[in-house]
Design a protein around this motif. Structure first.
Motif, short mmCIF file in Angstrom:
data_model
loop_
_atom_site.label_atom_id
_atom_site.label_comp_id
_atom_site.label_asym_id
_atom_site.label_seq_id
_atom_site.Cartn_x
_atom_site.Cartn_y
_atom_site.Cartn_z
N TYR A 86 0.81 -1.25 -0.15
CA TYR A 86 0.01 -0.13 -0.18
C TYR A 86 0.98 1.29 0.03
O TYR A 86 0.70 2.18 -0.58
N PHE A 87 1.91 1.04 0.49
CA PHE A 87 2.72 2.42 0.60
C PHE A 87 3.83 2.28 -0.44
O PHE A 87 4.62 3.32 -0.74
N ASP A 88 3.81 1.24 -1.03
CA ASP A 88 5.06 1.23 -2.34
C ASP A 88 4.68 2.12 -3.45
O ASP A 88 3.81 1.72 -4.12
N PRO A 89 5.36 3.01 -3.74
CA PRO A 89 5.00 4.01 -5.23
C PRO A 89 5.21 3.11 -6.33
O PRO A 89 4.46 3.56 -7.41
N LEU B 177 0.53 9.01 -7.96
CA LEU B 177 -0.11 10.03 -7.19
C LEU B 177 -0.92 11.10 -8.19
O LEU B 177 -0.37 11.67 -9.12
N PRO B 178 -1.82 11.78 -7.73
CA PRO B 178 -2.86 12.63 -8.67
C PRO B 178 -1.97 13.97 -9.08
O PRO B 178 -1.26 14.22 -8.37
N VAL C 149 4.94 14.44 1.26
CA VAL C 149 5.95 14.33 0.53
C VAL C 149 7.34 13.46 1.07
O VAL C 149 7.78 12.93 0.21
N LYS C 150 7.30 13.69 2.46
CA LYS C 150 8.47 13.03 3.02
C LYS C 150 8.64 11.74 2.94
O LYS C 150 9.77 10.92 3.55
N ILE C 151 7.58 11.10 2.88
CA ILE C 151 7.52 9.55 2.68
C ILE C 151 8.47 8.71 1.93
O ILE C 151 8.96 7.94 2.03
N LEU D 161 9.61 8.94 8.76
CA LEU D 161 10.39 7.66 9.06
C LEU D 161 9.80 6.82 10.13
O LEU D 161 10.25 5.49 10.12
N ALA D 162 9.17 7.42 11.14
CA ALA D 162 8.64 6.27 12.00
C ALA D 162 7.39 5.30 11.28
O ALA D 162 7.52 3.97 11.84
N LEU D 163 6.64 5.65 10.51
CA LEU D 163 5.69 4.89 9.72
C LEU D 163 6.77 3.85 8.90
O LEU D 163 6.40 2.49 9.04
N ALA D 164 7.58 4.49 7.87
CA ALA D 164 8.41 3.59 7.27
C ALA D 164 9.25 2.54 8.01
O ALA D 164 9.28 1.27 7.67
N GLY D 165 9.65 2.85 9.04
CA GLY D 165 10.36 2.00 10.09
C GLY D 165 9.80 0.74 10.60
O GLY D 165 10.20 -0.23 10.57
#
Length: 520
Positions: free
Chosen positions: A19-22, A28-29, A60-62, A93-97
């Motif tokens: 779900y997070f993987d671009p 993105l729109p 955008v920082k994700i 960073l917290a989410l991706a970690g």
């Protein structure tokens, strides 16, 4: 552009990762802004917002966070991620970690000037926060600042990773990998790309991508006006120590102040493009640049083969964490005033439909002929004369000054509600409750039409008393008397009969305001 996952459905044990993987979800729109926000539409300019805020992480920082951690986390060794960040980077960073590496602990080093709403947002996402004094945007190499302290912590503890967005090439390379290619595929005729510069990672990545993929694209970086502050971007002076090759990634730089940034963000949101102040900041920088080109007579030279000037600016995050700052920066004139604002500080307690009884239901529950010795107490809020003329034997009269038989419902008049609530909240104090032994009792409250009693019930419930009001008030009870006489041996007419002796006794000793009076 064919989506890898066209139905946008994610399942299985790796559902959140995908779900997070671009590379997996649809791009993105990219959305053209309304003509109302494009003063150069008549000049053949088309402006598109790249909604980086529409990523699941909403900022955008994700992209940099995912890329930096993929290169930095050591499996089985890295237990903590630490970063000095204004908000979006460290949350990402917290989410991706957690999602990709199982790293549960994330330390956020922040300026002590960070707003309460943003601090709470980071607490909401489970971050361990440490505040630092000094400039809110310290220089990366300043040993007194939080950026250096985060770097030092990682040097001292091998289980701690400092992603260091200010020096980590994984930051800007993420936009070469994902953001730039997405935009280029969505709008092959792009002529201008615009992004704000904080770490300068976004602009460096986009600038380097288009330098190779389409050299004709003008690359515009936007900085905060000197002495001003917009969440995220930095002033030109504060970019000097940033190591990224941002100077080689821009063809022009514009400076924008916070008032314009917040104001244009507000307009974008109201037009349906929900985005934060740094997005308005980027658009304002683009408009400034276009205005200069038009003044110089060179705007048409920027057009592509289709004869239009196709521009893209980055929408970085959402506005919600900055709401208070919008009012400070833009001013109250941009917002409709709140009607009945006097109610914001009164009538603060809970209501429940279960606490408002229909007349027959109330008669059934409170039809005791000896209320004094039962667990039931009836409080009558009407004026003493009306109470004497007709009342429930055994009830108490607690007349309130702001209530008469002709008073409008407090729910139709904010001034009346304010006055009645303040009076009731003061009158139904713990001293009153204790003096008349209301604790543990089932209290019924009655007034003329039921609505003031409803307010009183809310107050009593907030003070721990089991209370209900009678819907429609005393007039509704009287209207139900024929039904009652058919169902009850003791009619309400018998209840409400007050003897001449009782009336004389009450008249001889006037009922003071705010004192409960026992009616036999």
């Amino acid at each position: 552009m064919a989506a890898v996952n066209p139905l946008n459905v994610y399942s299985g044990p790796d559902a959140i990762q995908r779900y997070f993987d671009p590379d997996i979800h649809p791009p993105l729109p990219l959305i053209e802004v309304p003509q109302a926000l494009n003063p150069y539409y008549g000049d053949g300019v088309r402006i598109f917002a790249k909604m980086m805020s529409m990523h699941p992480a909403n900022n955008v920082k994700i992209m940099p966070a995912m890329n930096m951690l993929s290169k930095g986390v050591e499996l089985g060794k890295t237990k903590t991620v630490v970063e000095y960040s204004s908000g979006s980077t460290v949350i990402s960073l917290a989410l991706a970690g957690r999602i990709y590496h199982g790293v549960q602990n994330c330390k956020a080093f922040l300026s002590n000037k960070t707003t309460v709403s943003k601090l709470r947002l980071m607490q909401f996402f489970g971050l361990d926060i440490t505040l630092f004094g000094g400039p809110s945007q310290p220089e990366p190499l300043d040993e007194r600042g939080g950026i250096h302290r985060a770097r030092l912590l990682a040097q001292e503890d091998a289980s701690c990773l400092n992603a260091n967005q200010y020096e980590n090439d994984g930051n800007w390379q993420s936009h070469v990998k994902w953001t730039g290619p997405q935009i280029h595929k969505q709008l092959p005729g792009i002529d201008i790309i615009c992004a704000g510069m904080g770490t300068a990672g976004t602009m460096t990545g986009l600038g380097q991508y288009f330098k190779q993929a389409k050299p004709s694209v003008k690359r515009l970086g936007v900085c905060t006006a000197a002495g001003d502050r917009v969440p995220g971007p930095r002033s030109l002076a504060l970019l000097a120590p940033v190591d990224f090759s941002w100077k080689d990634s821009v063809d022009a730089v514009e400076e924008v102040g916070s008032k314009d940034a917040f104001g244009l963000s507000l307009q974008l949101c109201r037009e349906g493009l929900i985005c934060g102040p740094s997005s308005g900041f980027n658009l304002q920088g683009l408009l400034n640049y276009l205005g200069k080109q038009k003044t110089d007579g060179t705007l048409s030279e920027l057009a592509g083969v289709d004869g239009q000037v196709n521009c893209v600016f980055i929408c970085c995050d959402l506005p919600y964490q900055y709401i208070d700052e919008y009012f400070d920066k833009v001013g109250n004139d941009s917002f409709h005033p709140i009607q009945n604002q006097n109610l914001a500080t009164v009538d603060l307690y809970r209501y429940d439909e279960a606490w408002e009884l229909q007349p027959l239901e109330a008669i059934s529950q409170y039809s005791s002929t000896d209320l004094k010795t039962s667990s039931t107490v009836v409080i009558d809020l009407r004026k003493p004369d009306d109470f004497i003329a007709n009342n429930i034997p055994g009830s108490y009269n607690l007349p309130i000054q702001s209530l008469t038989s002709s008073t409008s419902s407090p729910f139709f008049d904010a001034t009346i509600l304010e006055g009645q609530w303040k009076e009731l909240n003061a009158m139904l104090s713990h001293n009153t409750i204790s003096a008349y032994d209301l604790s543990g009792k089932n209290v019924a409250v009655i007034c003329y039409d039921g609505d003031t009693a409803r307010v009183a019930t809310s107050v009593l419930r907030a003070k721990g008393i089991t209370a209900c009001s009678i819907k429609g008030g005393f007039s509704a009870l009287v209207a139900q008397l024929p039904h009652l006489q058919m169902k009850r041996a003791v009619s309400f007419q018998q209840w409400s009969k007050t003897s001449e002796v009782t009336i004389q006794a009450i008249e001889a000793e006037p009922i003071p305001r705010g004192v409960l009076v026992d009616a036999p």
